[in-house]
Design an enzyme around this catalytic site. Structure first.
Site, PDB file in Angstrom:
ATOM      1  N   VAL A  34       0.737  -1.147   0.161  1.00  0.00           N
ATOM      2  CA  VAL A  34      -0.047  -0.117   0.039  1.00  0.00           C
ATOM      3  C   VAL A  34       0.857   1.310  -0.093  1.00  0.00           C
ATOM      4  O   VAL A  34       0.634   2.297  -0.911  1.00  0.00           O
ATOM      5  CB  VAL A  34      -1.046   0.043   1.031  1.00  0.00           C
ATOM      6  CG1 VAL A  34      -1.875   1.369   1.402  1.00  0.00           C
ATOM      7  CG2 VAL A  34      -1.905  -1.279   1.017  1.00  0.00           C
ATOM      8  N   LYS A  45      -7.216  -1.056  10.609  1.00  0.00           N
ATOM      9  CA  LYS A  45      -8.577  -1.533  11.258  1.00  0.00           C
ATOM     10  C   LYS A  45      -8.438  -2.096  12.700  1.00  0.00           C
ATOM     11  O   LYS A  45      -9.207  -1.846  13.447  1.00  0.00           O
ATOM     12  CB  LYS A  45      -9.268  -2.310  10.163  1.00  0.00           C
ATOM     13  CG  LYS A  45      -8.517  -3.597  10.002  1.00  0.00           C
ATOM     14  CD  LYS A  45      -8.740  -4.275   8.596  1.00  0.00           C
ATOM     15  CE  LYS A  45      -7.621  -4.860   7.891  1.00  0.00           C
ATOM     16  NZ  LYS A  45      -7.423  -5.015   6.845  1.00  0.00           N
ATOM     17  N   GLU A 103     -10.659   6.158   6.038  1.00  0.00           N
ATOM     18  CA  GLU A 103     -11.439   5.677   4.914  1.00  0.00           C
ATOM     19  C   GLU A 103     -10.896   4.019   4.543  1.00  0.00           C
ATOM     20  O   GLU A 103     -11.525   3.264   4.430  1.00  0.00           O
ATOM     21  CB  GLU A 103     -11.564   6.361   3.866  1.00  0.00           C
ATOM     22  CG  GLU A 103     -12.578   6.056   2.845  1.00  0.00           C
ATOM     23  CD  GLU A 103     -14.187   6.149   3.236  1.00  0.00           C
ATOM     24  OE1 GLU A 103     -14.526   7.128   3.501  1.00  0.00           O
ATOM     25  OE2 GLU A 103     -14.369   4.900   3.227  1.00  0.00           O
ATOM     26  N   GLY A 140     -11.788  -1.105   1.764  1.00  0.00           N
ATOM     27  CA  GLY A 140     -10.666  -0.618   0.742  1.00  0.00           C
ATOM     28  C   GLY A 140     -11.196   0.890   0.148  1.00  0.00           C
ATOM     29  O   GLY A 140     -11.343   1.654   0.925  1.00  0.00           O
ATOM     30  N   GLU A 153      -3.849 -15.026   2.899  1.00  0.00           N
ATOM     31  CA  GLU A 153      -2.366 -15.221   3.277  1.00  0.00           C
ATOM     32  C   GLU A 153      -1.945 -16.576   3.756  1.00  0.00           C
ATOM     33  O   GLU A 153      -2.533 -17.397   3.906  1.00  0.00           O
ATOM     34  CB  GLU A 153      -2.124 -14.092   4.585  1.00  0.00           C
ATOM     35  CG  GLU A 153      -2.493 -12.571   3.799  1.00  0.00           C
ATOM     36  CD  GLU A 153      -2.292 -11.878   4.939  1.00  0.00           C
ATOM     37  OE1 GLU A 153      -1.339 -11.824   5.844  1.00  0.00           O
ATOM     38  OE2 GLU A 153      -3.123 -10.877   5.002  1.00  0.00           O
ATOM     39  N   ASP A 175     -10.739 -10.124  11.110  1.00  0.00           N
ATOM     40  CA  ASP A 175     -10.665  -8.940  10.112  1.00  0.00           C
ATOM     41  C   ASP A 175     -11.915  -8.326   9.892  1.00  0.00           C
ATOM     42  O   ASP A 175     -12.078  -7.109  10.313  1.00  0.00           O
ATOM     43  CB  ASP A 175      -9.934  -9.482   8.693  1.00  0.00           C
ATOM     44  CG  ASP A 175      -9.973  -8.235   7.794  1.00  0.00           C
ATOM     45  OD1 ASP A 175      -9.015  -7.449   7.848  1.00  0.00           O
ATOM     46  OD2 ASP A 175     -10.835  -8.215   7.049  1.00  0.00           O
ATOM     47  N   LYS A 208     -13.667  -4.444  11.157  1.00  0.00           N
ATOM     48  CA  LYS A 208     -14.302  -3.686  10.234  1.00  0.00           C
ATOM     49  C   LYS A 208     -15.817  -3.337  11.013  1.00  0.00           C
ATOM     50  O   LYS A 208     -16.148  -2.357  10.817  1.00  0.00           O
ATOM     51  CB  LYS A 208     -14.439  -4.239   8.872  1.00  0.00           C
ATOM     52  CG  LYS A 208     -12.931  -4.367   8.316  1.00  0.00           C
ATOM     53  CD  LYS A 208     -12.806  -4.935   6.999  1.00  0.00           C
ATOM     54  CE  LYS A 208     -11.416  -4.920   6.781  1.00  0.00           C
ATOM     55  NZ  LYS A 208     -11.244  -6.081   5.514  1.00  0.00           N
ATOM     56  N   GLY A 251      -6.184  -4.795  -1.670  1.00  0.00           N
ATOM     57  CA  GLY A 251      -5.157  -4.509  -2.865  1.00  0.00           C
ATOM     58  C   GLY A 251      -4.731  -3.294  -2.535  1.00  0.00           C
ATOM     59  O   GLY A 251      -5.022  -2.280  -1.985  1.00  0.00           O
TER      60      GLY A 251
END
Lengths: 441, 441
Positions: free
Chosen positions: B15, B107, B131, B136, B192, B203, B207, B309
């Site tokens: 990123v 997050k 954001e 994403g 992963e 995860d 969120k 991504g």
């Protein structure tokens, strides 16, 4: 608690009444979110005595003098839900010049003369917010205006008119023709008595202009938008789309491109088009709206929801009221109009698209060769050809045949010229239908 | 032009590199949109010498001293794309207390201890934007935080983890089991090497906490979220869902409710669930994300796009960078955390949901009566029952039968107690599967 933010409401029809109701029902929450209570200073209407149900509002707040209301010193925010160009423009320019913040749902005015409003806002130093003007309750303009400002938007494809989407969805579901589906939409309250603004694409064109302005940082007006309605879409077109694994939608498309000299341009158009059933926009049914955004880094995004109706529109209006109220309390202004890119608007002839063409041709050798020659002369490449007996059935219509051609991507002018020449061909009895194909099928 | 806004980048993985690339490619546009150029003051990394391709950046900007970089007077905005709780928390609290604005995609940290960050931001007076932490590139948090602030959100239902959505979509498309689909996801780079955080729902739970906090103006942490992963979803479950006209998705659901005393509460949960194929979330395939929002006035909204991504996440990061930079130039702060509602978090047992239960039972008279009696004792109403020979086929497994029961809506505790009692029944050989059903099928 801080002293209240005072609101002037211009108009008290379906949306206005819903705004009043929500202001009443949510007052504690809104005050907590803003940091100050909201208070209605006045409501400008044409006739005070009209029946507005049991609206939770002090009846002495109604006035028939909008300009007097706007000019009052105790008015901070002006909410306009009247619509139309005049007198709304005069009112809002007056309000913005006087330093009031304005929240409006008026797509026609923004698309016709948004410049006048933006200029007046810059002069007065207030905010101009208009989330409700496009796609009703869907938070769309703020994401375009703010969230995606770190990215480069390349294309916006939207279903932004609920009436036409209802009609086309009904035609697709039942096989009905346009007139029959329009009648159903009218009966169910999805189409107005005079449906021209919707079915001829004027409403969608205004929204397309607003979307394109925000997405491409360029002033785009309704007059810049190429516009075609859905009145000529036939049941046969819809069936033909189905046969191709597509459905027909009234799309607004705003896309970057380049002119012959390589300078960046923006093209904005509204027309019915086939899109593949696998495209996220294909499943947007009934009167729903959705806008598909493509950006360099973000990739594909879609925003979906109710595009019209009193409550959804009022939700968007109130979201804006909270934002401009907070800004006033903080003594700041939101980012103003962003039109720095100032791209030239590309003529429709340069739009890159694909055509689906149905021809009624003479059933004899050499026809396909002649037809293919026309495409070749205009440098239009053919993707698929389907030939069959006329009428689609095994019986046929004697010595006629159906010829369905789908092209590859080409400039709209070349495609249109191809169709014009086909119409003049001796062997082509008629051009049964011409539809654009979008969405990368 | 104004003097530049100076950025400190913490982390330069996938990123971070994409952020650097976009800052370079879009520099003119970003400067025009902000009103000042953006400039990288430094990039904190663990190892300076690592190969980062041909990153368009001055190599002397790299440093291994993040705290030193953060503290520099010429740094205005800190961008964190490292992830994890520590040392990210220490860095960001330090930056915010020093009055820097922070943009983060973290997050896990926000869900674990968002309060520490929000408090530090309030203390220092800078902005805290995140954001990129949920879904994403999809502009989602800002619409929740701003656009919908005039409305009352009642429920948020999301597909917010791309890895599990890829796995479940593959299971649905090919009939594969979980292990096989996970293997494919790993090969294709969607999972992963250690997929625990994704497949066990951690995860998504982080969120969910962030979404619930914004939607309901209440601090919700990851620990408040009921969490179940997808590792126990079987090919038979997926087939069973199909037979019901449903598909299985890992959903995060945050919904308003009320406790026994009538006080408003919020419940937040993550678990696999069946949703009808007609629900807009059902067609969200592959690694895409989508969040479905229901609000009193706006009705149903959906936001769709790429959830992960490098480029999509960087798009969201840069959108935030533009916003906080503009705020700094204007000398203002965005609306801070809104947690005024402070709703109590509802225990999972009070969540209202429906169950789909497959039982392997003895094939003899009186079984359905006995099973139905268990449901009745727990006050759970049965919607549909389907009985058939065991194994689904005509051959069956001797004296066993399959019994598939779908309930009406009931509290989760009552449903769970029903299943517990069923497991103890003599005539129930095994409870083959239990899945919640969502989306109003």
């Amino acid at each position: 608690m801080t002293s209240p933010v005072r609101l002037a409401l211009l108009g008290c029809g379906t949306v206005g009444q819903e705004v009043v109701r929500l202001l009443h029902e949510q007052s504690a929450d809104l005050a907590a979110r803003i940091g100050a209570p909201l208070e209605i200073a006045g409501i400008a209407v044409r006739r005070i005595g009209r029946d507005r149900g049991d609206l939770p509002v002090d009846p002495t707040l109604f006035t028939t003098d909008p300009l007097g209301l706007i000019k009052r010193d105790d008015v901070d925010v002006v909410i306009e839900v009247v619509g139309g160009i005049e007198p709304a423009r005069t009112w809002l320019v007056e309000a913005l010049r006087a330093g009031k913040s304005v929240v409006t749902a008026n797509k026609a005015l923004l698309a016709e003369d948004g410049a006048a409003l933006h200029d007046a806002a810059a002069e007065g130093g207030g905010d101009l917010y208009y989330e409700a003007s496009v796609a009703g309750a869907i938070p769309l303009l703020r994401p375009l205006r703010e969230s995606l400002h770190g990215d480069r938007i390349t294309r916006v494809t939207g279903i932004v008119n609920g009436t036409t989407n209802f009609i086309l969805s009904a035609m697709d579901a039942t096989g009905a023709g346009f007139a029959e589906a329009l009648e159903e939409a009218t009966e169910l309250g999805y189409a107005e008595a005079d449906p021209t603004a919707d079915v001829e694409g004027f409403d969608a064109a205004a929204k397309a202009a607003i979307l394109a302005s925000l997405a491409f940082h360029t002033r785009v007006a309704a007059a810049d938008v190429h516009r075609e309605g859905i009145t000529e879409v036939t049941a046969a077109d819809v069936a033909s789309a189905r046969a191709m694994g597509c459905t027909i939608k009234l799309l607004c498309i705003a896309a970057r491109g380049a002119d012959a000299a390589g300078r960046e341009t923006v093209g904005v158009r509204v027309h019915p088009a086939m899109i593949p059933l696998t495209h996220p926009l294909a499943s947007v049914g009934d009167a729903f709206n959705a806008v598909f955004v493509e950006a360099d880094a973000a990739g594909q995004l879609m925003f979906y929801g109710r595009g019209a109706g009193g409550a959804p529109t009022a939700s968007a209006v109130l979201g804006d009221v909270v934002a401009v109220s907070r800004n006033r309390l903080a003594g700041v202004r939101a980012a103003s109009e962003s039109a720095y890119a100032d791209l030239a608007v590309r003529p429709m002839g340069e739009a890159l698209t694909r055509y689906h063409i149905s021809l009624d041709v003479a059933d004899r050798p050499g026809v396909l060769e002649a037809v293919a020659g026309v495409f070749a002369r205009h440098d239009v490449s053919i993707a698929t050809v389907r030939q069959g007996p006329a009428g689609g059935g095994p019986a046929g219509r004697g010595d006629d045949a159906d010829l369905v051609i789908v092209t590859h991507v080409a400039p709209d002018a070349a495609l249109a010229a191809t169709v014009r020449e086909l119409r003049g061909l001796d062997i082509v009895r008629s051009v049964a239908s011409v539809l654009r194909v979008e969405g990368g099928a």
